[in-house]
Scaffold this active site. Structure first.
Site, mmCIF file in Angstrom:
data_model
loop_
_atom_site.group_PDB
_atom_site.id
_atom_site.type_symbol
_atom_site.label_atom_id
_atom_site.label_comp_id
_atom_site.label_asym_id
_atom_site.label_seq_id
_atom_site.Cartn_x
_atom_site.Cartn_y
_atom_site.Cartn_z
ATOM 1 N N ASP A 1 6.442 -36.202 -3.755
ATOM 2 C CA ASP A 1 6.971 -35.775 -2.447
ATOM 3 C C ASP A 1 7.975 -34.625 -2.612
ATOM 4 O O ASP A 1 7.986 -33.670 -1.833
ATOM 5 C CB ASP A 1 7.654 -36.945 -1.726
ATOM 6 C CG ASP A 1 6.652 -37.915 -1.110
ATOM 7 O OD1 ASP A 1 5.528 -37.491 -0.771
ATOM 8 O OD2 ASP A 1 6.983 -39.112 -0.970
ATOM 9 N N LYS B 1 6.035 -47.794 -1.558
ATOM 10 C CA LYS B 1 6.513 -46.848 -2.583
ATOM 11 C C LYS B 1 7.517 -47.483 -3.548
ATOM 12 O O LYS B 1 7.533 -47.164 -4.729
ATOM 13 C CB LYS B 1 7.125 -45.615 -1.923
ATOM 14 C CG LYS B 1 6.089 -44.731 -1.234
ATOM 15 C CD LYS B 1 6.711 -43.458 -0.697
ATOM 16 C CE LYS B 1 5.688 -42.638 0.061
ATOM 17 N NZ LYS B 1 6.226 -41.376 0.570
HETATM 18 P P1 NDP Z 1 12.456 -44.082 6.460
HETATM 19 O O1 NDP Z 1 12.098 -45.178 7.398
HETATM 20 O O2 NDP Z 1 12.794 -44.379 5.041
HETATM 21 O O3 NDP Z 1 13.714 -43.259 7.085
HETATM 22 C C1 NDP Z 1 13.740 -42.922 8.445
HETATM 23 C C2 NDP Z 1 14.909 -41.978 8.739
HETATM 24 O O4 NDP Z 1 14.823 -41.611 10.133
HETATM 25 C C3 NDP Z 1 16.304 -42.606 8.556
HETATM 26 O O5 NDP Z 1 17.196 -41.622 8.083
HETATM 27 C C4 NDP Z 1 16.668 -43.013 10.005
HETATM 28 O O6 NDP Z 1 18.061 -43.048 10.241
HETATM 29 C C5 NDP Z 1 16.077 -41.858 10.776
HETATM 30 N N1 NDP Z 1 15.836 -42.162 12.179
HETATM 31 C C6 NDP Z 1 14.850 -42.949 12.688
HETATM 32 N N2 NDP Z 1 14.947 -42.956 14.045
HETATM 33 C C7 NDP Z 1 16.009 -42.161 14.375
HETATM 34 C C8 NDP Z 1 16.593 -41.776 15.616
HETATM 35 N N3 NDP Z 1 16.105 -42.194 16.798
HETATM 36 N N4 NDP Z 1 17.653 -40.941 15.590
HETATM 37 C C9 NDP Z 1 18.162 -40.495 14.415
HETATM 38 N N5 NDP Z 1 17.643 -40.818 13.201
HETATM 39 C C10 NDP Z 1 16.570 -41.664 13.185
HETATM 40 O O7 NDP Z 1 11.239 -43.047 6.555
HETATM 41 P P2 NDP Z 1 10.727 -42.001 5.454
HETATM 42 O O8 NDP Z 1 11.896 -41.278 4.908
HETATM 43 O O9 NDP Z 1 9.788 -42.654 4.523
HETATM 44 O O10 NDP Z 1 9.827 -41.020 6.368
HETATM 45 C C11 NDP Z 1 10.407 -40.174 7.361
HETATM 46 C C12 NDP Z 1 9.317 -39.311 7.984
HETATM 47 O O11 NDP Z 1 8.794 -38.428 7.006
HETATM 48 C C13 NDP Z 1 8.096 -40.091 8.480
HETATM 49 O O12 NDP Z 1 8.250 -40.370 9.838
HETATM 50 C C14 NDP Z 1 6.924 -39.153 8.239
HETATM 51 O O13 NDP Z 1 6.504 -38.558 9.448
HETATM 52 C C15 NDP Z 1 7.467 -38.096 7.336
HETATM 53 N N6 NDP Z 1 6.686 -37.981 6.093
HETATM 54 C C16 NDP Z 1 6.155 -36.778 5.783
HETATM 55 C C17 NDP Z 1 5.461 -36.588 4.617
HETATM 56 C C18 NDP Z 1 4.884 -35.253 4.335
HETATM 57 O O14 NDP Z 1 4.259 -35.089 3.258
HETATM 58 N N7 NDP Z 1 5.033 -34.276 5.209
HETATM 59 C C19 NDP Z 1 5.271 -37.666 3.636
HETATM 60 C C20 NDP Z 1 5.858 -38.912 4.055
HETATM 61 C C21 NDP Z 1 6.530 -39.047 5.244
HETATM 62 P P3 NDP Z 1 18.912 -44.412 10.017
HETATM 63 O O15 NDP Z 1 19.211 -44.476 8.554
HETATM 64 O O16 NDP Z 1 20.108 -44.195 10.877
HETATM 65 O O17 NDP Z 1 18.042 -45.547 10.514
#
Ligand code: NDP
Length: 278
Positions: A105, A69
């Site tokens: 999104d 992206k």
């Molecule tokens: P990113 O990798 O950019 O961000 C992931 C986020 O999850 C960060 O804030 C991270 O926190 C947090 N995180 C991961 N593991 C943990 C944990 N164990 N405990 C607490 N926080 C955690 O991902 P995206 O933002 O691109 O995507 C996130 C989700 O959105 C995807 O998993 C997907 O399922 C969903 N999605 C849904 C869409 C839809 O249309 N419904 C479209 C695209 C995605 P930290 O900063 O601390 O690492």
């Protein structure tokens, strides 16, 4: 250049992309609306190099998913203010001068939420600070929602809060009661099939006047959503966001509205079938 002559070509690019639900959703609506088009899933390893091939194939529009992206944002010759504010492009449209970029999104999230609740004047808690959280915060602020972000990593959470001028609470400091929030949107990958299953918030956090959306849609009913359901919250599934962002992509590519019954409902049914047959 190779030109498709009987159909238009569209695709989702990502890596991995094998499990994308977009081909099921888009091909179903093309068929239902008699649009001579085909939608493919293409695994893209080397973005710039592979985009040259894609351009030569005569593809008209692309959905862009992880991890491309930000690269799509940089590669687009024209990007609208919305995608600039979010810093990512999830949709590309081809025109004579190259690829134009948009982000749908945020629209997907706000449209899905607006199906069940009004947004203006509400207070939302957003869990997460990744790409999806950025899009959701942007969309909600546009709708007049006061936003508080909470994230595990403080640095990333504070950076997002600074960009969008909203409040930030470290995840570890969230109170056990969510009485101050009308809306909670789960934007972390927690709950995604094959990852940690325990929800980030206890059931006691939710109250029955809340609307709750989990952006994770695999599984459709995450532990987070099940906790919110027990507390009597209004629920919006991540698949509704996926659907609405897909509808917005299609509208932009085709330059027309998608009808509800023969279009949006057909896409919703195709998503539901794809998710139940996994
Ligand atoms: P990113 O990798 O950019 O961000 C992931 C986020 O999850 C960060 O804030 C991270 O926190 C947090 N995180 C991961 N593991 C943990 C944990 N164990 N405990 C607490 N926080 C955690 O991902 P995206 O933002 O691109 O995507 C996130 C989700 O959105 C995807 O998993 C997907 O399922 C969903 N999605 C849904 C869409 C839809 O249309 N419904 C479209 C695209 C995605 P930290 O900063 O601390 O690492």
């Amino acid at each position: 250049m190779i030109r498709p002559v009987q159909t238009d070509l569209f695709a989702v690019i990502g890596n991995p992309v094998k499990h994308s639900l977009s081909p099921a959703m888009m091909n179903a609506v093309f068929k239902s609306l008699n649009i001579p088009a085909v939608y493919l899933a293409l695994q893209v390893d080397a973005f710039m190099e592979d985009m040259e091939t894609i351009s030569r194939m005569g593809i008209q529009g692309l959905s862009v998913t992880l991890p491309h992206k930000e690269a799509a944002f940089r590669a687009a010759v024209e990007v609208d203010d919305t995608a600039k504010a979010i810093g990512a492009v999830n949709t590309l449209r081809r025109w004579a001068g190259g690829w134009e970029g948009r982000n749908t999104d945020w629209l997907g999230a706000t449209r899905a939420l607006k199906e069940v609740t009004s947004l203006e004047g509400k207070h939302a808690l957003i869990l997460g600070a990744g790409g999806v959280a950025r899009a959701v915060v942007y969309g909600l602020e546009r709708e007049g929602v006061a936003v508080t972000v909470s994230n595990r990593s403080i640095e990333r959470g504070e950076a997002l809060a600074k960009t969008f001028q909203c409040a930030f609470i470290p995840l570890s400091d969230l109170n056990r009661s969510g009485k101050d929030f009308d809306l909670v949107v789960q934007c972390t990958s927690v709950g995604l099939q094959g990852t940690q299953a325990a929800p980030l918030l206890p059931e006691s956090f939710f109250h029955s006047a809340m609307t709750v959306m989990d952006t994770v849609y695999r599984p459709l009913w995450t532990p987070f959503m099940l906790s919110a359901q027990k507390a009597g919250c209004k629920l919006v599934s991540g698949s509704e966001m996926l659907l609405s962002q897909g509808v917005a992509q299609l509208e932009w590519w085709l330059g027309r509205d998608i009808p509800v019954r023969e279009g949006i409902q057909v896409m919703r049914d195709a998503l539901a079938r794809a998710l139940t047959h996994e």
